[in-house]
Design an enzyme around this catalytic site. Structure first.
Site, mmCIF file in Angstrom:
data_model
loop_
_atom_site.group_PDB
_atom_site.id
_atom_site.type_symbol
_atom_site.label_atom_id
_atom_site.label_comp_id
_atom_site.label_asym_id
_atom_site.label_seq_id
_atom_site.Cartn_x
_atom_site.Cartn_y
_atom_site.Cartn_z
ATOM 1 N N CYS A 89 2.684 9.213 13.162
ATOM 2 C CA CYS A 89 1.736 9.575 12.322
ATOM 3 C C CYS A 89 0.875 8.472 11.908
ATOM 4 C CB CYS A 89 2.109 10.276 11.125
ATOM 5 S SG CYS A 89 1.009 10.724 9.826
ATOM 6 N N CYS A 92 1.293 8.068 7.731
ATOM 7 C CA CYS A 92 2.572 7.571 7.006
ATOM 8 C C CYS A 92 3.578 7.007 8.183
ATOM 9 C CB CYS A 92 3.083 8.671 6.295
ATOM 10 S SG CYS A 92 3.917 10.012 7.380
ATOM 11 N N CYS A 137 1.427 16.541 10.031
ATOM 12 C CA CYS A 137 2.537 15.817 9.615
ATOM 13 C C CYS A 137 3.359 16.487 8.306
ATOM 14 C CB CYS A 137 2.160 14.233 9.223
ATOM 15 S SG CYS A 137 3.523 13.502 8.643
ATOM 16 N N CYS A 140 3.333 13.651 5.172
ATOM 17 C CA CYS A 140 2.122 13.254 4.303
ATOM 18 C C CYS A 140 1.040 14.449 4.340
ATOM 19 C CB CYS A 140 1.399 12.035 4.928
ATOM 20 S SG CYS A 140 0.643 12.031 6.635
ATOM 21 N N CYS A 160 -2.180 20.178 20.828
ATOM 22 C CA CYS A 160 -3.502 19.873 21.197
ATOM 23 C C CYS A 160 -3.698 18.736 20.003
ATOM 24 C CB CYS A 160 -4.615 20.797 21.319
ATOM 25 S SG CYS A 160 -6.020 20.254 21.855
HETATM 26 ZN ZN LIG Z 1 2.305 11.455 8.076
#
Ligand SMILES: [Zn+2]
Length: 173
Positions: A89, A92, A137, A140, A160
């Site tokens: 990510c 984070c 995510c 976060c 995607c």
């Molecule tokens: Zn994250």
């Protein structure tokens, strides 16, 4: 900001249609995602102020991850990333996708058939006149993209993703 204004105008022009199209679950308070509409709704382990996210992510990733925007197709450098490793990510650093599950979908966005365990969350997204499944995510709440059911075996799913929401960490040699 200009996108938001434009969307508001569009909504104003089709207010009756929009109201008719609001699904029952929205009235019940269920979290619903929406393209360009701001942060993914929900409570997340990592929270920052809008100002902090803007500083950490930069304008383009901020628009995708915190406004639920979509990057232009065929713009991500990660399309040509074929090494072994993990996609994290960008907000984070949580590990999200193993490079072994990445494939070329031809769509212009980095595509995967499966996320890592306990990495992403899903929400219904009824924006832009269609129903999609939004992917973010789980730590976060950063918006990552959408999942569709036209992917390859073994899952049949196509995650995607916006490349700008991901950070590639190659496997240590
Ligand atoms: Zn994250």
């Amino acid at each position: 900001m200009t996108t938001l204004k434009r969307r508001s105008l569009l909504l104003g022009g089709t207010a009756l249609g929009a109201i008719a199209a609001i699904p029952a679950m929205q009235w019940l308070g269920a979290a619903i995602a929406g393209e360009g509409e701001g942060p993914v709704p929900g409570t997340f382990e990592i929270t920052r102020t809008d100002e902090e996210w803007r500083r950490i992510l930069g304008d383009d990733a901020y628009y995708v991850m915190r406004m639920q925007g979509t990057e232009r197709p065929f713009t991500s450098a990660l399309l040509d990333e074929h090494r072994e490793g993990i996609f994290h990510c960008a907000g984070c650093d949580l590990p999200l996708f193993d490079a072994a599950t990445k494939y070329d979908s031809g769509t212009g966005w980095p595509s995967f058939y499966q996320p890592l365990d306990n990495a992403v969350g899903e929400l219904v997204d009824n924006s832009l006149g269609m129903t999609r499944t939004e992917i973010h995510c789980r730590r976060c709440g950063g918006h990552l993209g959408h999942v569709f059911n036209d992917g390859p075996a073994p899952t049949g799913l196509r995650y995607c993703m916006d490349g700008i929401a991901l950070k590639f960490v190659p496997k240590a040699a």
